[in-house]
Design an enzyme around this catalytic site. Structure first.
Site, short mmCIF file in Angstrom:
data_model
loop_
_atom_site.label_atom_id
_atom_site.label_comp_id
_atom_site.label_asym_id
_atom_site.label_seq_id
_atom_site.Cartn_x
_atom_site.Cartn_y
_atom_site.Cartn_z
N THR A 283 -2.40 1.27 1.34
CA THR A 283 -2.17 1.98 2.60
C THR A 283 -0.98 2.90 2.44
O THR A 283 -0.20 2.76 1.51
CB THR A 283 -1.81 0.98 3.73
OG1 THR A 283 -0.49 0.46 3.49
CG2 THR A 283 -2.80 -0.17 3.80
N ASP A 284 -0.82 3.82 3.40
CA ASP A 284 0.44 4.54 3.43
C ASP A 284 1.46 3.60 4.08
O ASP A 284 1.13 2.52 4.57
CB ASP A 284 0.30 5.87 4.19
CG ASP A 284 1.41 6.85 3.82
OD1 ASP A 284 1.21 8.06 3.99
OD2 ASP A 284 2.47 6.39 3.35
N TRP A 285 2.73 4.02 4.10
CA TRP A 285 3.81 3.17 4.58
C TRP A 285 3.53 2.66 5.99
O TRP A 285 3.56 3.42 6.96
CB TRP A 285 5.12 3.97 4.56
CG TRP A 285 6.33 3.18 4.86
CD1 TRP A 285 6.70 2.68 6.07
CD2 TRP A 285 7.39 2.81 3.95
NE1 TRP A 285 7.90 2.03 5.98
CE2 TRP A 285 8.34 2.09 4.70
CE3 TRP A 285 7.62 3.02 2.59
CZ2 TRP A 285 9.51 1.57 4.12
CZ3 TRP A 285 8.77 2.51 2.01
CH2 TRP A 285 9.70 1.80 2.77
N ASN A 286 3.22 1.37 6.10
CA ASN A 286 2.96 0.75 7.40
C ASN A 286 1.82 1.41 8.17
O ASN A 286 1.72 1.30 9.38
CB ASN A 286 4.23 0.75 8.27
CG ASN A 286 4.05 -0.10 9.53
OD1 ASN A 286 3.37 -1.12 9.49
ND2 ASN A 286 4.60 0.38 10.64
#
Ligand code: GLC
Length: 748
Positions: A283-286
């Site tokens: 995933t991207d950050w969070n």
């Protein structure tokens, strides 16, 4: 050291991905022996240990803070640690003190260089030189891997057609063909032809459609149809995946209501079942946690379930998998087979990188690789090729014999940090060679530096000090633009004019009556139409990196003839957004109708135009895609194709005579554009299908032939199938997307 001994297979057998009715060849071929070892290791893992591999932690500094999680097998990857000794400590605890000793995958945003910083990716695209970009990616990998970093979150392949979006800086611009070639080059550069112990895993991002954020506001929703996805947005990702990219990152945006981090159409149907992607999806950050804010899930448990079932393998910084996956599996909401598949993908990347065999970095050797002279040389050459000459009334190249005094001015003349551009965390400004420094070195005692503005946003109404200095100089070199912070993530702008009082500074310099060269350093194409009249020449350098200064001086002095081309359309005004070359025709294409200043006071309603344009800004940009001047002139003549009609499996051979009709040796970038005149869908007025760089001496001519497979004209049509539709086509060979006359052919 307890690392599993892997005897890499002598014969790398092809692995296939089973996906329902048909087998698709996997894009990551680790070999049957490694696949066997993955299964053996998986069989030993507890559910908790499997879930631990799916957890990525941003971990910098004090290793002891993470020691317990590492020993418990709760971390599969870390990002943002770059010190080789600390990376080895993270690895040692993981490999030697956890039950199974599965090594960490250490990631970092090495976006356009590690310590040696290259031009921002938009500048890399402006080179139209995939080979050189590949070489630069190899340099980045050499420096980063030497410090223990084995995964970069690059290339970013988001098609960007809205310069208000700050992350345009990080991609390869508006065109799928150029974007795809740059993505392939970076994957090859980072990973090598066959990934192994010296590779840095590439990460193709952000999947997908992130660059179409509504209003150019970062993180905003997108509303791309499946056709737009398949015909424009996804082809660069497919090219990079099929070039062997080991990882891929989901994007923050929701497209048509579905966040990418839970979009199984993207992550399974297309990525796995159609393309056969065999790497890992992070995933991207969070971005998993942000699905709560999107209103797509009520809590972390729900978004963890959505992401896992959609095909996400690793969670960056939500900790949703670590916190909730075990319970979700126990309750049957996520099948353990889903976990096993995710862990296989993760372990496959770790095996392919040789991490089990070589988990540690040679700390003593790390420093010797950084900023190597050959690296700086590649960075300078790349910066030279990235610079675009937008205007030249003949002033350039400067003749050093006629220069006694050079005035250097502007906020970007000596900005060692900002010249590196956005996403250059590890570039050290102490190594940056700015234009001022390069000029002082080349012309000792002849350079007068009066900044005029110490930073781009500074407001000044008068420039008496700069004007006085200009009057005493033989030539004025003004370095303008925007600092690194004004582009990149979360840094969208609604006004694209030169910020602050920079245009006023340029006007004052013009009024001083001396020759002025303006060089703009920025993370995007700014709207500089009003500045062009106030300079004799203009160079455009998308934040050119560590060696930007020497590169610019070599161009200013004619040691290098500029060859950069615009990878995005340069607008006249931000009100024209979005404007790009491969647009559709509409039912009322602009036909030169009257603009505002041609309309009298009594004009009736019907005379206010009947075609697609702006009364106050017309229908054309300031500079088109693929545009860039040279100190010499090139012509494209006698363009012929080898047939009038081609079968769908044929090859178009287009020949043309390229001539350098000027006084300087130079590099041309012949571009081949093709238009499908009639289709089951309305089609772009032209699409780039081939380009190359050709160096030609002054006065020389060369007959060239480019080959374009007819299959490259395929598109996803109204019937949802990808194919070449028979009919009439036009083909251009030109120096940019707005020049030249077409030849016609048909496909039968
Ligand atoms: C960021 C970016 C992504 C980057 C990641 C890790 O928010 O969107 O491109 O790779 O976080 O830094």
């Amino acid at each position: 050291m307890r690392a599993m001994r892997i005897l890499l297979p002598a014969l790398v057998l092809v692995m296939t991905v089973s996906c329902g009715p048909r087998e698709v060849r996997s894009t990551v071929n680790a070999g049957a022996d490694v696949e066997r070892q993955i299964d053996q290791l998986l069989a030993k893992m507890t559910l908790a240990e499997k879930i631990g591999q799916m957890n990525q932690v941003s971990a910098g500094g004090d290793v002891s803070r993470y020691a317990e999680s590492l020993r418990n097998g709760q971390v599969g990857s870390i990002l943002n640690e770059v010190d080789p000794a600390r990376i080895n400590e993270f690895q040692r605890i993981t490999v030697e003190e956890s039950r199974l000793g599965i090594p960490l995958l250490v990631g970092r945003d090495v976006i356009h260089g590690f310590h040696t910083v290259f031009p921002i990716p938009l500048g890399l695209a402006a080179t139209f030189d995939p080979e050189l970009v590949e070489e630069g990616a190899r340099v980045a990998a050499a420096e980063a891997v030497a410090q223990g970093i084995r995964w970069t979150f690059s290339p970013m392949l988001d098609i960007a057609r809205d310069p208000r979006w700050g992350r345009m800086a990080e991609g390869s611009g508006e065109d799928p063909w150029l974007d795809a070639r740059m993505g392939e080059a970076m994957v090859r550069g980072y990973q090598g032809e066959v990934p192994g112990p010296s590779s840095m895993a590439a990460c193709v991002k952000h999947f997908a459609g992130y660059g179409a954020a509504e209003g150019g506001r970062d993180y905003n929703s997108t509303f791309l149809t499946e056709r737009q996805l398949r015909n424009v947005i996804l082809p660069p990702f497919e090219a990079a995946v099929k070039a062997g990219a080991l990882t891929l990152m989901t994007s923050f945006n929701d497209n048509d209501g579905i966040p990418s981090t839970a979009n199984s159409f993207l992550l399974k149907d297309i990525l796995r079942n159609e393309w056969g992607f065999g790497g890992l999806v992070v995933t991207d950050w969070n971005s998993m946690g942000e699905m709560i804010a999107h209103g797509f899930g009520t809590d972390r448990k729900e978004v963890a379930r959505l992401a896992a079932n959609a095909g996400v393998d690793m969670d960056m910084m939500t900790f949703g998998f670590l916190s909730h996956l075990e319970e979700l599996v126990r309750s049957g909401q996520v099948k353990e087979a889903v976990i096993d598949e995710a862990v296989r993908n993760i372990l496959r990347v770790k095996f392919v990188l040789g991490l089990f065999e070589h988990p540690y970095v040679d700390e003593a050797a790390a420093a010797s690789v950084q900023y190597a002279p050959a690296h700086l040389e590649t960075a300078r050459k790349t910066a030279e090729e990235s610079v675009i000459l937008l205007k030249n009334d003949g002033l350039l190249p400067l003749s050093s014999g006629r220069i006694r005094t050079i005035l250097v001015t502007g906020p970007m003349a000596d900005a060692p940090h900002d010249q590196l551009g956005t996403w250059s965390f590890d570039g050290e400004k102490s190594h940056t060679v700015t234009p001022l420094k390069a000029l002082q070195e080349r012309f000792p005692g002849k350079v007068v530096y009066v900044p005029g503005l110490t930073y781009s946003r500074q407001q000044r109404s008068r420039f008496d000090d700069v004007v006085a200095a200009a009057r005493r100089a033989d030539v004025v070199l003004a370095f303008l633009g925007e600092e690194a912070i004004l582009s990149g993530e979360a840094h969208s702008l609604a006004d694209l004019n030169l910020i602050g009082s920079q245009s006023e500074l340029l006007a004052a310099l013009k009024a001083a009556g001396k020759p002025v060269v303006a060089t703009v350093m920025a993370g995007r194409p700014l709207t500089i139409e009003r500045d062009l009249p106030n300079c004799n020449a203009m160079l455009y350098a998308f934040h050119p990196g560590t060696m930007g200064g020497p590169a610019l001086v070599n161009i200013l002095m004619g040691d290098v003839n500029p060859s950069g081309k615009t990878p995005v359309t340069f607008l006249r005004t931000v009100g024209q957004v979005p404007m790009y070359y491969s647009h559709t025709m509409t039912g009322r294409p602009y036909n030169g109708e009257t603009l505002l200043d041609g309309i009298g006071p009594e004009a009736g309603q019907t005379s206010l135009g009947n075609t697609s344009y702006y009364l106050d800004a017309g229908a054309y940009p300031l500079f088109p895609f693929g545009y860039g001047l040279s100190y010499t002139d090139f012509t494209f003549e006698d363009i012929t194709i080898d047939q009038d009609s081609y079968p769908v499996d044929g090859t178009i051979r287009v020949s043309y005579t390229l001539s350098n009709t000027g006084r300087y040796d130079g590099t041309a970038v012949p571009q081949v554009y093709i238009r499908d005149l009639v289709g089951s869908l309305t089609r772009p007025v032209k699409e780039l299908k081939h380009f190359r760089r050709v160096r030609l001496g002054a006065g020389e001519s060369i007959r060239l032939t480019d080959e374009i497979p007819v299959s490259d004209l395929a598109f996803w049509g109204a019937d949802g199938q990808k194919k070449v539709e028979p009919g009439e086509f036009q083909l251009w060979v030109a120096g940019d997307s707005a020049s030249g006359d077409p030849v016609t052919f048909s496909v039968r």
